[in-house]
Design a protein around this motif. Structure first.
Motif, short mmCIF file in Angstrom:
data_model
loop_
_atom_site.label_atom_id
_atom_site.label_comp_id
_atom_site.label_asym_id
_atom_site.label_seq_id
_atom_site.Cartn_x
_atom_site.Cartn_y
_atom_site.Cartn_z
N GLU A 21 0.83 -1.20 0.00
CA GLU A 21 0.00 0.00 0.00
C GLU A 21 0.87 1.25 0.00
O GLU A 21 1.98 1.26 0.54
CB GLU A 21 -0.93 0.02 1.23
N PHE A 22 0.34 2.30 -0.64
CA PHE A 22 1.01 3.60 -0.63
C PHE A 22 0.64 4.32 0.68
O PHE A 22 -0.52 4.61 0.92
CB PHE A 22 0.58 4.45 -1.82
N GLU A 23 1.64 4.59 1.48
CA GLU A 23 1.39 5.38 2.70
C GLU A 23 1.34 6.87 2.36
O GLU A 23 0.47 7.60 2.81
CB GLU A 23 2.50 5.11 3.72
N THR A 24 2.29 7.32 1.56
CA THR A 24 2.28 8.68 1.03
C THR A 24 2.69 8.63 -0.44
O THR A 24 3.55 7.83 -0.83
CB THR A 24 3.26 9.62 1.79
N LEU A 25 2.06 9.46 -1.24
CA LEU A 25 2.39 9.53 -2.66
C LEU A 25 2.17 10.96 -3.14
O LEU A 25 1.04 11.41 -3.33
CB LEU A 25 1.53 8.56 -3.47
N THR A 26 3.27 11.68 -3.30
CA THR A 26 3.21 13.03 -3.83
C THR A 26 4.46 13.28 -4.66
O THR A 26 5.55 12.77 -4.33
CB THR A 26 3.12 14.08 -2.70
N LEU A 27 4.32 14.02 -5.74
CA LEU A 27 5.43 14.31 -6.62
C LEU A 27 6.19 15.57 -6.22
O LEU A 27 7.11 15.98 -6.93
CB LEU A 27 4.93 14.44 -8.06
N GLY A 28 5.81 16.17 -5.10
CA GLY A 28 6.53 17.33 -4.59
C GLY A 28 6.07 18.63 -5.22
O GLY A 28 5.11 18.69 -5.99
N SER A 29 6.82 19.67 -4.93
CA SER A 29 6.44 21.02 -5.37
C SER A 29 7.21 21.49 -6.59
O SER A 29 6.94 22.58 -7.10
CB SER A 29 6.67 22.01 -4.22
N LEU A 30 8.19 20.71 -7.07
CA LEU A 30 9.01 21.13 -8.19
C LEU A 30 8.55 20.41 -9.46
O LEU A 30 8.68 19.19 -9.57
CB LEU A 30 10.49 20.81 -7.92
N PRO A 31 8.02 21.13 -10.43
CA PRO A 31 7.53 20.48 -11.66
C PRO A 31 8.68 20.19 -12.62
O PRO A 31 9.76 20.78 -12.52
CB PRO A 31 6.58 21.52 -12.24
N PRO A 32 8.46 19.29 -13.58
CA PRO A 32 9.46 19.08 -14.62
C PRO A 32 9.53 20.28 -15.56
O PRO A 32 8.59 21.06 -15.66
CB PRO A 32 8.96 17.83 -15.35
N THR A 33 10.65 20.41 -16.25
CA THR A 33 10.85 21.52 -17.18
C THR A 33 11.20 20.97 -18.56
O THR A 33 11.86 19.94 -18.69
CB THR A 33 11.96 22.47 -16.71
N PHE A 34 10.73 21.68 -19.58
CA PHE A 34 11.04 21.34 -20.96
C PHE A 34 12.21 22.20 -21.42
O PHE A 34 12.12 23.43 -21.44
CB PHE A 34 9.82 21.57 -21.86
N GLN A 35 13.30 21.55 -21.80
CA GLN A 35 14.49 22.26 -22.26
C GLN A 35 14.40 22.63 -23.74
O GLN A 35 15.24 23.35 -24.25
CB GLN A 35 15.72 21.39 -22.03
N GLY A 36 13.40 22.12 -24.40
CA GLY A 36 13.20 22.40 -25.82
C GLY A 36 12.33 21.32 -26.42
O GLY A 36 12.13 20.24 -25.83
N ILE A 37 11.81 21.58 -27.61
CA ILE A 37 10.95 20.59 -28.26
C ILE A 37 11.17 20.67 -29.77
O ILE A 37 11.35 21.75 -30.33
CB ILE A 37 9.47 20.83 -27.91
N LYS A 38 11.20 19.50 -30.39
CA LYS A 38 11.39 19.39 -31.83
C LYS A 38 10.16 18.75 -32.44
O LYS A 38 9.68 17.73 -31.94
CB LYS A 38 12.64 18.55 -32.13
#
Length: 538
Positions: free
Chosen positions: A114-131
């Motif tokens: 079982e998941f006791e805690t599940l959070t991805l935190g306060s820092l989101p991912p960033t996109f360095q560029g897109i093609k």
């Protein structure tokens, strides 16, 4: 005198130290130049590659490669939405992990995970560029560069053999360059049917792992082993050309736009073969497009008649005039047991002239194999009138129901004041047996029992089987008992298992004429079953 000497000595030391600090600080300030010089700046092109790498260790792709576009707006969007995305993604992770955990807990004899805690935190991912790639196909290909140095808190509690272990993952870093393909592009929102994801290079994954609060990664050699194992596993599954396919909608339906309406008037049948012991048959006709999962449309039942006349009209939506084929099956209705097919034939829509009624006399066959000797026997004829009406370019597409008639009457011969209760068992989900999962459904209604076929080794079986019950009166106060059982393997020591049951009140089915719902199974952790009930009054 020695006491006074010591006191004066300490006083002199403290005073001298303070005075020295003040004088030194004053001299340091005064010796600083008051002239402010402009900083020396040079264009980046004048630096060599080594100096650039030392100055800018994390140069974005949109700087190094002109094919990549800068997408700061996406990062702002994700940054604003991240608190909500965090909850949505975590919920989706739990739903995806639930059946995987359920399957492996039985396999490895684990009591629970079982998941006791599940959070991805306060820092989101960033996109360095897109093609973005432009192709001639109906697809959209993107290659974003994603970096995520997050602060998630993922704590999992594992119980096994009477012990409990707490595992925590923290300080996650993921650098990944996926290729995302949206195809085929269609004219129905969200305008693509499937998502294909593959990795163009090995991902970088780094995280901390704690067991009972202790840093497991500090064990010599374990950090490198876990890193290599994760990279190799992900690479073997998703490194291009291997892909992860996510189905958004049925592409076969999404790419087929309605082009017209087929009107079928089932006129009559003649010279049908006898099926009942009394020398008569109770025929009715089923109509549907071949290779179509929609329910068949049905005529009424003509009791004790080998030359029935219906004169009943049906409308079907046409999506592919060249490929679609209409199948017509004549059945002998039985009050108890399976209905027997008396014969069948097909109509190729491409053979019809648009907007012109076509009268067809179809010879009933055993099957579509022209070389089958059984087709030489006379089974009677079915007479229908078919009219294909194509849509004009500026014409609004009318709403034509693909379902069977919403309120159908029970066949002739049904007790007056009663009716026919039709039960369709569609599918079940998240079934879980202790020793085996070979599910089938047992239906019990007013002492009468019917069963579906059993499906081997499936936690998400699909039956699509229909059963009928003749009622003397509307079953307003009655209930139906549905039980899912698992048949044991032919070779083994385990017996039959009960995977859950549900008791359905039939009052809603009688009042609404048709209901189609999913029910949570009793005595099952997550199991559900989808059942459709239709009441046809006499």
């Amino acid at each position: 005198m020695s006491l006074f000497g010591a006191i004066f000595g300490i006083f002199g030391f403290v005073f001298g130290l303070a005075a020295g600090i003040v004088i030194g600080y004053y001299l340091f300030i005064c010796q600083q130049s008051t002239d402010v010089k402009d900083p020396e700046s040079r264009p980046l092109v004048e630096y060599d590659s080594r100096s650039l790498e030392r100055m800018l260790p994390e140069i974005p792709l949109w700087v190094k490669n002109p094919d990549y576009d800068r997408v700061d707006w996406i990062n702002k969007f994700i940054g604003t939405m991240w608190p909500y995305l965090d909850k949505a993604i975590c919920k989706m992770i739990k739903e995806i992990a639930k059946p995987i955990i359920a399957e492996n807990t039985v396999k490895f004899k684990i009591e629970s995970v079982e998941f006791e805690t599940l959070t991805l935190g306060s820092l989101p991912p960033t996109f360095q560029g897109i093609k973005v790639y432009i192709t001639e196909e109906k697809e959209l290909i993107m290659e974003p560069s994603i970096k995520w140095a997050g602060n998630p808190n993922i704590t999992v509690v594992v119980k096994a053999f009477g012990l409990q272990a707490t595992i925590q993952a923290v300080d996650l870093q993921v650098f990944v360059a996926p290729r995302i393909t949206l195809k085929p592009l269609v004219s129905i929102f969200p305008c693509f049917a499937k998502i294909f994801v593959s990795l163009m290079d090995k991902p970088h994954v780094d995280f901390g792992l704690k067991l009972f609060g202790a840093d497991v990664m500090a064990i010599p050699g374990l950090y490198r082993f876990i890193q290599d194992t994760i990279k190799n596993q992900i690479t073997s599954m998703y490194l291009w050309p291997k892909t992860l396919e996510v189905v958004v909608m049925d592409s076969s339906k999404a790419t087929k736009k309605p082009v017209g309406i087929l009107q079928i008037n089932v006129l009559r049948a003649q010279k049908l073969r006898k099926k009942d012991l009394m020398g008569k048959s109770d025929p009715y006709v089923k109509l549907k497009f071949m290779d179509d999962n929609l329910p068949s449309k049905k005529t009424t039942v003509k009791k004790n008649n080998l030359n029935p006349e219906w004169n009943e009209e049906f409308k079907l939506v046409v999506t592919d005039l060249e490929a679609q084929v209409l199948e017509l099956d004549v059945y002998d209705w039985e009050q108890v047991g399976k209905h027997e097919r008396m014969g069948m034939n097909v109509i190729h829509l491409k053979d019809l002239t648009p907007d012109e009624p076509t009268l067809l006399t179809l010879e009933l066959l055993k099957n579509l194999d022209r070389n089958d000797a059984q087709n030489e026997k006379s089974r009677g004829e079915l007479v229908v009138e078919a009219t294909y009406k194509p849509f004009k370019e500026d014409e609004d597409i009318p709403e034509v129901s693909d379902e069977a008639d919403e309120v159908e009457k029970a066949p002739e011969g049904t007790p007056s004041g009663g009716g026919l209760l039709v039960v369709t068992i569609h599918e079940a989900q998240d079934l879980e047996g202790k020793h085996h999962t070979n599910p089938y459904v047992r239906i019990t209604f007013k002492g009468e029992e019917k069963k579906t076929k059993h499906i081997k080794k499936s936690r998400d079986p699909r039956w699509e089987e229909e059963f009928q019950f003749v009622c003397e009166e509307p079953p307003v106060g009655d209930k139906m008992h549905l039980e899912i059982c698992s048949r044991p393997p032919s070779i083994g020591i385990h017996s039959k298992e009960n995977l859950g049951y549900v008791i359905i009140s039939l009052a809603d089915a009688v009042s609404n004429k048709r209901i189609n719902e999913k029910y949570h199974l009793i005595d099952s952790k997550n199991g559900r079953i989808q059942v459709e009930l239709q009441w046809k009054p006499s």
